[in-house]
Write an enzyme that holds these catalytic residues in place. Sequence first.
Site, mmCIF file in Angstrom:
data_model
loop_
_atom_site.group_PDB
_atom_site.id
_atom_site.type_symbol
_atom_site.label_atom_id
_atom_site.label_comp_id
_atom_site.label_asym_id
_atom_site.label_seq_id
_atom_site.Cartn_x
_atom_site.Cartn_y
_atom_site.Cartn_z
ATOM 1 N N LYS A 1 53.628 -1.565 14.151
ATOM 2 C CA LYS A 1 52.656 -2.536 14.241
ATOM 3 C C LYS A 1 51.691 -2.133 15.202
ATOM 4 O O LYS A 1 52.108 -1.678 16.483
ATOM 5 C CB LYS A 1 53.290 -4.002 15.068
ATOM 6 C CG LYS A 1 52.272 -4.911 15.636
ATOM 7 C CD LYS A 1 52.737 -5.878 16.294
ATOM 8 C CE LYS A 1 51.374 -6.750 17.286
ATOM 9 N NZ LYS A 1 52.246 -7.666 18.103
ATOM 10 N N GLY B 1 50.266 -14.217 24.517
ATOM 11 C CA GLY B 1 50.999 -14.923 25.371
ATOM 12 C C GLY B 1 50.496 -16.142 26.252
ATOM 13 O O GLY B 1 50.901 -16.969 26.746
ATOM 14 N N ALA C 1 50.113 -13.466 17.923
ATOM 15 C CA ALA C 1 49.586 -13.795 19.371
ATOM 16 C C ALA C 1 48.838 -15.061 19.365
ATOM 17 O O ALA C 1 48.104 -15.801 18.774
ATOM 18 C CB ALA C 1 48.548 -12.757 19.525
ATOM 19 N N ASN D 1 56.285 -14.869 19.925
ATOM 20 C CA ASN D 1 57.409 -14.014 20.804
ATOM 21 C C ASN D 1 57.054 -15.008 22.234
ATOM 22 O O ASN D 1 58.148 -15.808 22.315
ATOM 23 C CB ASN D 1 56.725 -12.785 21.420
ATOM 24 C CG ASN D 1 57.820 -11.930 22.059
ATOM 25 O OD1 ASN D 1 57.820 -10.703 22.403
ATOM 26 N ND2 ASN D 1 58.562 -12.619 22.834
ATOM 27 N N THR D 2 56.091 -15.125 22.885
ATOM 28 C CA THR D 2 55.954 -16.095 24.199
ATOM 29 C C THR D 2 56.396 -17.480 23.922
ATOM 30 O O THR D 2 57.316 -17.960 24.731
ATOM 31 C CB THR D 2 54.876 -15.781 24.645
ATOM 32 O OG1 THR D 2 54.377 -14.411 25.062
ATOM 33 C CG2 THR D 2 54.605 -16.580 25.986
#
Lengths: 63, 255
Positions: free
Chosen positions: B95, B156, B182, B204-205
């Site tokens: 990535k 995030g 994202a 992720n976050t």
Amino acid sequence: MIVNGKPAGEFAGTLLEYLLQHGYREDCVVVERGGEIIVREQFSDVVLQRNDELNILHFMGGG
Amino acid sequence: MDDIFELGGKAFASRFILGSGKFSLPLVQAVTEQGGAQMITLALRRANAGGQENILDFIPPDVTIIPNTSGARDAEEAVRIARLARALGCGDFVKVEIMRDTRYLLPENAETIHATEILATEGFAVLPYVYPDLAVARALKAAGAAAVMPLGAPIGSNKGLLTREFIEILVREIDLPILVDAGIGRPSHACEAMELGCAAVMCNTAVATAGDPAVMARAFKLAIEAGRAAYLARPGRVLEHGAEASSPLTGFLDE
């Protein structure tokens, strides 16, 4: 030598010996020496020199 | 129903790409399993001396590793990180993320195209993380990218699909998998991205900052599956004005 950006003295031996003596997981790291990539299979062939600059890298969490 | 997702020459049943940052190592394993994720991103960093656990010990063996180039500020640094990561022997995926701006963490699209070109030539399956821009996505396709990863919102932020209109354009116009990355903060955001026709969602976050990350990973799995099923089912039309009864208007009280 410089290892991961810090002065690391001298080491007489191979890269594999250095990694094992310093507690690195040799199965989980890749090493960059002076911009050249050294993979696990080569660790025991590489004899460290006093002016080597090493980056010892591994995977960690990241998005 | 077989709905296989092909990416970089591999076939996946899951369309949930998990980012592994901000977790304790045992939690990485729990969220991977609960999310049913078959792809997980990792970062490459300097290792510390002294015996320690490695994140690879906590990733199920059938999960595909996608190293990222986080920390890279230009194409040259991204290529360097990608080559080092591949030398760790976890496959050809990468990535590509390149940033100079430390406040908004927005990607450097031009450098990303350049890095993609180099890495694709070297046989990498390149997943470039970019701001959603049609001309950039076309250049990435020409450069040999395996997919395009447009951001939904700043990294995030958990803000959701702020770039929805532009991601939709990429889905319509670019003949590559579009993987939203994202900013996805809720399962509903992930579901919405999949309904639009995105091929997969990365987050992720959203999982890492949840009160119960493992349960949230499962919620994302379900939302991504629901959104994908809705996309395949082809959502019904939207009325521009007025209403249309769902029940018959005749047959009882009007007689």
